[in-house]
Design an enzyme around this catalytic site. Structure first.
Site, PDB file in Angstrom:
ATOM      1  N   HIS A  47      -8.540 -16.732 -55.986  1.00 51.10           N
ATOM      2  CA  HIS A  47      -8.261 -15.386 -56.480  1.00 51.10           C
ATOM      3  C   HIS A  47      -7.048 -14.789 -55.783  1.00 51.10           C
ATOM      4  O   HIS A  47      -6.206 -14.129 -56.416  1.00 51.10           O
ATOM      5  CB  HIS A  47      -9.497 -14.508 -56.253  1.00 51.10           C
ATOM      6  CG  HIS A  47      -9.294 -13.075 -56.618  1.00 51.10           C
ATOM      7  ND1 HIS A  47      -9.134 -12.092 -55.668  1.00 51.10           N
ATOM      8  CD2 HIS A  47      -9.212 -12.465 -57.824  1.00 51.10           C
ATOM      9  CE1 HIS A  47      -8.974 -10.937 -56.274  1.00 51.10           C
ATOM     10  NE2 HIS A  47      -9.014 -11.127 -57.570  1.00 51.10           N
ATOM     11  N   HIS A  51      -3.410 -13.477 -57.451  1.00 46.05           N
ATOM     12  CA  HIS A  51      -2.761 -12.201 -57.164  1.00 46.05           C
ATOM     13  C   HIS A  51      -1.304 -12.390 -56.766  1.00 46.05           C
ATOM     14  O   HIS A  51      -0.467 -11.522 -57.037  1.00 46.05           O
ATOM     15  CB  HIS A  51      -3.503 -11.472 -56.043  1.00 46.05           C
ATOM     16  CG  HIS A  51      -4.556 -10.543 -56.541  1.00 46.05           C
ATOM     17  ND1 HIS A  51      -4.459  -9.175 -56.457  1.00 46.05           N
ATOM     18  CD2 HIS A  51      -5.749 -10.784 -57.152  1.00 46.05           C
ATOM     19  CE1 HIS A  51      -5.538  -8.612 -56.969  1.00 46.05           C
ATOM     20  NE2 HIS A  51      -6.340  -9.567 -57.394  1.00 46.05           N
TER      21      HIS A  51
END
Length: 420
Positions: A47, A51
């Site tokens: 994750h 980003h």
């Protein structure tokens, strides 16, 4: 509409679907690497990497990425799930080459500027804090954790804050080197696209990547258990999970039809009995979430502390009653809901592109819609009742409770009552 698939020499797959009459296209790269591919010390890195996708490359600054896509009226985004990370764009048909170039640039040439890492670390920590403050969000992470304890599939996608605080440039580069090989990439495009053009663009952008073995995730094994977080909230949040088949299983459509009949809409058993007749909650539903090798049927409801046990009792009773009580009319209605939802959802190129990538990842082909509809139609009452009986007799469940739940149900009692 026609679906075409091509595999580059290095193992990267390209799948396209031309949709006549459209002036726009959805283009993306789906990477078969998500939360369940992380080691314990990496939890949250997939994750974090997503980003960082738009924070600058060797060719473009973060501002340049945003300006180039918005100069042509398009948009670009990404998401991380437990099994994939996706990077995708929506553009007009003449700007498809730009979309492929931008996506390949952020995947292949990230700079991971330390200053940008610190900025995005703060953003993710805020995201974790927001999730913790959203009861009907965080409770599903806790449910996943008790369903698959001490397993990659049971860890959160965001990761714990203490891990996120420690990630650096080399951690990001290491995850890319380990999991972003050509064989783990699927370029999917739908809408106003030309297959041959997409293949040429993919070859130019990704053809140089070396072929290497594809790493596999540890299997998910459903155990069950419970987690109870007592907090002074307005509502008590209740989630119950029973094991469902993985999406490769022949029983996946049976499981989905059952969950829809049980709690998939306003006419469903849980909604009618618990909300409409008893007024015990505002929201209640059941759904199936599947992975490569396992899955969960989850039931969620929010209610007052004084009604929690009554709601739990009625939920278990409805699951038990469904073994013998589901009618042909209920199953036909659930089938219709499934088919309509699927077909309506595929009217956008973005949904088409995601479906193409998912099916190629599972089957290395895209079954025609007619084949999928036929499999849904083939599910009969006997199959659904057999599935319900297996759930009731499994002897395992996962339970997560949040809010004023001191005196709420215990998972051992619920399992016992299911099998009674």
């Amino acid at each position: 509409m026609s679906v075409l698939i091509h595999t580059l020499a290095n193992g990267m797959r390209i799948v396209t679907e031309h949709m006549p009459g459209l002036q726009s296209a959805a283009v993306g790269v789906w990477v078969n690497a998500g939360g369940r591919h992380e080691r314990p010390e990496q939890n949250g890195i997939a994750h974090f990497l997503e980003h960082m996708a738009f924070k600058g490359t060797k060719r473009r600054s973060a501002l340049a990425i945003a300006e180039e896509i918005e100069d042509v009226g398009g948009y670009i985004n990404a998401y991380t799930s437990r099994e994939v990370t996706a990077y995708y764009a929506r553009v007009l048909k003449d700007d498809v080459p730009l979309a492929v170039d931008l996506i390949s640039d952020i995947l292949l040439n990230p700079v991971f500027d330390p200053r940008e890492i610190e900025v995005e670390r703060g953003v993710i920590l805020q995201e974790i804090g927001q999730a913790l403050d959203t009861p009907d969000d965080i409770i599903f992470d806790w449910l996943q954790e008790v369903a698959y304890p001490e397993q990659p599939l049971g860890r959160t996608i965001l990761g714990p804050a203490e891990r996120v605080r420690g990630f650096g440039k080399e951690d990001l580069r290491g995850f890319v080197a380990e999991h972003y090989g050509a064989g783990q990439l699927i370029l999917s495009a739908a809408g106003a696209v030309d297959h041959d053009q997409i293949v040429r663009l993919a070859e130019a952008a990704f053809g140089h990547l070396p072929a290497k073995p594809v790493s596999s995730a540890l299997p998910g094994v459903f155990h069950g258990g419970e987690r109870r977080e007592v907090k002074q909230l307005e509502q008590a949040h209740f989630t119950l999970a029973l094991e469902a088949p993985g999406y490769r299983s022949d029983d996946i459509y049976t499981a989905q039809i059952y969950a829809t009949a049980l709690g998939g809409g306003m006419s469903s058993r849980l909604f009618q009995e618990i909300r409409e007749k008893r007024g015990l909650c505002y929201t209640i539903y059941s759904q199936v979430g599947s992975y490569d090798d396992t899955g969960l049927m989850t039931i969620y409801a929010g209610t007052g502390a004084e009604d929690l046990n009554a709601l739990s009792d009625l939920t278990i009773e409805e699951v038990r009653r469904s073994v013998d009580g589901l009618t042909d009319a209920e199953i036909e209605r659930a089938r219709a809901q499934m088919k309509a939802g699927m077909l309506m959802g595929l009217e956008s190129p973005s949904a088409r592109a995601e479906r193409l990538a998912r099916l190629v990842a599972i089957w290395n082909r895209v079954p025609p819609l007619e084949e999928t509809v036929a499999r849904i139609d083939a599910v009969n009452r006997a199959a659904v009742r057999d599935h319900a009986a297996k759930l009731v007799g499994a002897g395992r469940a996962a339970l997560a409770l949040y809010g004023p739940v001191d005196h709420g149900p215990r998972v051992a009692d619920l399992v016992e009552r299911l099998a009674a």
